[in-house]
Write a protein that holds these residues in place. Structure first.
Motif, PDB file in Angstrom:
ATOM      1  N   LYS A 202     -17.231 -48.991  33.682  1.00 48.14           N
ATOM      2  CA  LYS A 202     -15.790 -48.837  33.430  1.00 48.14           C
ATOM      3  C   LYS A 202     -15.143 -50.148  33.866  1.00 48.14           C
ATOM      4  N   PHE A 203     -14.269 -50.693  33.015  1.00 52.53           N
ATOM      5  CA  PHE A 203     -13.647 -51.970  33.356  1.00 52.53           C
ATOM      6  C   PHE A 203     -12.809 -51.805  34.618  1.00 52.53           C
ATOM      7  N   PRO A 204     -13.028 -52.670  35.629  1.00 52.25           N
ATOM      8  CA  PRO A 204     -12.261 -52.570  36.880  1.00 52.25           C
ATOM      9  C   PRO A 204     -10.824 -53.060  36.655  1.00 52.25           C
ATOM     10  N   ILE A 205      -9.942 -52.143  36.323  1.00 47.08           N
ATOM     11  CA  ILE A 205      -8.576 -52.471  35.913  1.00 47.08           C
ATOM     12  C   ILE A 205      -7.793 -53.193  36.999  1.00 47.08           C
ATOM     13  N   GLU A 206      -8.202 -53.047  38.267  1.00 45.38           N
ATOM     14  CA  GLU A 206      -7.494 -53.743  39.348  1.00 45.38           C
ATOM     15  C   GLU A 206      -7.582 -55.259  39.199  1.00 45.38           C
ATOM     16  N   ILE A 207      -8.507 -55.744  38.391  1.00 49.43           N
ATOM     17  CA  ILE A 207      -8.638 -57.186  38.167  1.00 49.43           C
ATOM     18  C   ILE A 207      -7.362 -57.765  37.567  1.00 49.43           C
ATOM     19  N   VAL A 208      -6.686 -57.025  36.703  1.00 51.81           N
ATOM     20  CA  VAL A 208      -5.489 -57.569  36.045  1.00 51.81           C
ATOM     21  C   VAL A 208      -4.333 -57.767  37.023  1.00 51.81           C
ATOM     22  N   GLN A 209      -4.460 -57.240  38.230  1.00 53.61           N
ATOM     23  CA  GLN A 209      -3.428 -57.432  39.255  1.00 53.61           C
ATOM     24  C   GLN A 209      -3.705 -58.649  40.137  1.00 53.61           C
ATOM     25  N   LEU A 210      -4.833 -59.293  39.930  1.00 57.01           N
ATOM     26  CA  LEU A 210      -5.215 -60.453  40.734  1.00 57.01           C
ATOM     27  C   LEU A 210      -4.632 -61.707  40.094  1.00 57.01           C
ATOM     28  N   VAL A 211      -3.339 -61.921  40.277  1.00 58.66           N
ATOM     29  CA  VAL A 211      -2.610 -62.982  39.573  1.00 58.66           C
ATOM     30  C   VAL A 211      -3.038 -64.385  39.970  1.00 58.66           C
ATOM     31  N   ASN A 212      -3.701 -64.545  41.102  1.00 55.20           N
ATOM     32  CA  ASN A 212      -4.165 -65.866  41.535  1.00 55.20           C
ATOM     33  C   ASN A 212      -5.549 -66.213  41.010  1.00 55.20           C
ATOM     34  N   LEU A 213      -6.173 -65.280  40.301  1.00 53.36           N
ATOM     35  CA  LEU A 213      -7.547 -65.459  39.844  1.00 53.36           C
ATOM     36  C   LEU A 213      -7.680 -66.659  38.913  1.00 53.36           C
ATOM     37  N   ARG A 214      -8.624 -67.546  39.253  1.00 51.98           N
ATOM     38  CA  ARG A 214      -8.903 -68.734  38.438  1.00 51.98           C
ATOM     39  C   ARG A 214     -10.260 -68.641  37.759  1.00 51.98           C
ATOM     40  N   TYR A 215     -11.170 -67.873  38.345  1.00 54.08           N
ATOM     41  CA  TYR A 215     -12.534 -67.768  37.837  1.00 54.08           C
ATOM     42  C   TYR A 215     -12.967 -66.318  37.947  1.00 54.08           C
ATOM     43  N   ILE A 216     -13.514 -65.800  36.860  1.00 60.33           N
ATOM     44  CA  ILE A 216     -14.039 -64.432  36.883  1.00 60.33           C
ATOM     45  C   ILE A 216     -15.339 -64.390  36.092  1.00 60.33           C
ATOM     46  N   ALA A 217     -16.325 -63.737  36.658  1.00 60.95           N
ATOM     47  CA  ALA A 217     -17.601 -63.519  35.975  1.00 60.95           C
ATOM     48  C   ALA A 217     -18.059 -62.105  36.307  1.00 60.95           C
ATOM     49  N   LEU A 218     -18.273 -61.290  35.271  1.00 58.33           N
ATOM     50  CA  LEU A 218     -18.742 -59.932  35.485  1.00 58.33           C
ATOM     51  C   LEU A 218     -19.466 -59.427  34.246  1.00 58.33           C
ATOM     52  N   ILE A 219     -20.217 -58.342  34.427  1.00 57.19           N
ATOM     53  CA  ILE A 219     -20.905 -57.688  33.323  1.00 57.19           C
ATOM     54  C   ILE A 219     -20.247 -56.339  33.118  1.00 57.19           C
ATOM     55  N   TYR A 220     -19.734 -56.153  31.920  1.00 58.75           N
ATOM     56  CA  TYR A 220     -19.052 -54.913  31.570  1.00 58.75           C
ATOM     57  C   TYR A 220     -19.793 -54.297  30.397  1.00 58.75           C
ATOM     58  N   THR A 221     -20.336 -53.098  30.597  1.00 56.40           N
ATOM     59  CA  THR A 221     -21.130 -52.449  29.561  1.00 56.40           C
ATOM     60  C   THR A 221     -20.430 -51.240  28.956  1.00 56.40           C
ATOM     61  N   GLY A 222     -19.155 -51.073  29.266  1.00 53.82           N
ATOM     62  CA  GLY A 222     -18.421 -49.906  28.778  1.00 53.82           C
ATOM     63  C   GLY A 222     -18.198 -49.940  27.278  1.00 53.82           C
ATOM     64  N   LYS A 223     -17.829 -48.805  26.744  1.00 53.69           N
ATOM     65  CA  LYS A 223     -17.592 -48.671  25.306  1.00 53.69           C
ATOM     66  C   LYS A 223     -16.220 -49.191  24.901  1.00 53.69           C
ATOM     67  N   ARG A 224     -15.279 -49.173  25.818  1.00 59.84           N
ATOM     68  CA  ARG A 224     -13.927 -49.639  25.513  1.00 59.84           C
ATOM     69  C   ARG A 224     -13.841 -51.146  25.614  1.00 59.84           C
ATOM     70  N   LYS A 225     -12.893 -51.707  24.904  1.00 55.31           N
ATOM     71  CA  LYS A 225     -12.681 -53.156  24.946  1.00 55.31           C
ATOM     72  C   LYS A 225     -12.062 -53.554  26.278  1.00 55.31           C
ATOM     73  N   ILE A 226     -12.206 -54.823  26.601  1.00 54.96           N
ATOM     74  CA  ILE A 226     -11.524 -55.352  27.784  1.00 54.96           C
ATOM     75  C   ILE A 226     -10.030 -55.250  27.500  1.00 54.96           C
ATOM     76  N   PRO A 227      -9.236 -54.715  28.428  1.00 52.34           N
ATOM     77  CA  PRO A 227      -7.813 -54.489  28.152  1.00 52.34           C
ATOM     78  C   PRO A 227      -7.046 -55.785  27.879  1.00 52.34           C
ATOM     79  N   ALA A 228      -6.059 -55.680  26.993  1.00 53.04           N
ATOM     80  CA  ALA A 228      -5.237 -56.844  26.641  1.00 53.04           C
ATOM     81  C   ALA A 228      -4.453 -57.349  27.842  1.00 53.04           C
ATOM     82  N   SER A 229      -4.241 -56.492  28.838  1.00 50.27           N
ATOM     83  CA  SER A 229      -3.493 -56.895  30.026  1.00 50.27           C
ATOM     84  C   SER A 229      -4.204 -57.993  30.815  1.00 50.27           C
ATOM     85  N   ILE A 230      -5.454 -58.279  30.476  1.00 48.15           N
ATOM     86  CA  ILE A 230      -6.169 -59.383  31.138  1.00 48.15           C
ATOM     87  C   ILE A 230      -5.453 -60.705  30.871  1.00 48.15           C
TER      88      ILE A 230
END
Length: 193
Positions: free
Chosen positions: A154-182
């Motif tokens: 399940k995409f960890p939705i709390e990531i979209v609240q990390l406004v200072n994030l400069r680098y992200i690397a993860l493996i997402y195997t869910g059926k849903r798309k990565i949310p547009a809020s990214i």
């Protein structure tokens, strides 16, 4: 360099992306940050602080590593200065570690209380151990998140609240798309999903 486990083969392109995201490199006109990073790496190799693992046919550095004794010294000094905390066994992260260290490098299974994270100073979280566990990633000041070794169903939705994030690397195997809020992550320089 202490974030990596012993005998870890470090891909130079990955290391450079981390250095850029952390803000360790300053531009030198007319060179790019990548060129500056490669010069720094070559300097470390010339001083025998890093070992070359692989070069391309043209002589360009592809992978490197660090000697175990030098790594131990780096980790010890970094932990003393609260620059980095390395966890290499199954542990529970204490609130003191979360609140007082800027970087966490995890080489084993971990558990922590989500409530302890909201006032933490953690800027970088690198989870370098294979895991199927879901980790709650809600460090508010996080700039670097490398969770490639955790499989998220399940995409960890709390990531979209990390406004200072400069680098992200993860493996997402869910059926849903990565949310547009990214797209709210306007400081993002590198993303691998």
């Amino acid at each position: 360099m202490g974030v990596f486990p012993e005998d870890y083969v470090i891909h130079v392109s990955y290391l450079i992306r981390l250095w850029v995201a952390e803000g360790f490199l300053k531009p030198i006109t007319p060179k790019s940050l990548e060129e500056v990073a490669k010069e720094y790496l070559e300097d470390l190799i010339d001083r025998n602080l890093k070992m070359v693992r692989e070069r391309s046919y043209s002589g360009e550095l592809r992978t490197c590593s660090i000697h175990d004794l030098i790594r131990d010294l780096i980790v010890r000094k970094a932990q003393e200065e609260k620059f980095l905390h390395v966890m290499n066994q199954k542990v529970e992260i204490s609130p003191e570690i979360i609140k007082n260290h800027r970087r966490l490098s995890i080489h084993g299974e971990i558990r922590f209380d989500v409530g302890d994270m909201y006032d933490s100073t953690v800027r970088s979280l690198l989870h370098l151990a294979d895991s199927l566990l879901s980790v709650n990633i809600c460090f508010p000041s996080l700039r670097v998140l490398d969770a490639r070794n955790i499989t998220f169903n399940k995409f960890p939705i709390e990531i979209v609240q990390l406004v200072n994030l400069r680098y992200i690397a993860l493996i997402y195997t869910g059926k849903r798309k990565i949310p547009a809020s990214i797209s709210k992550l306007c400081n993002l320089q590198t993303s691998l999903a």
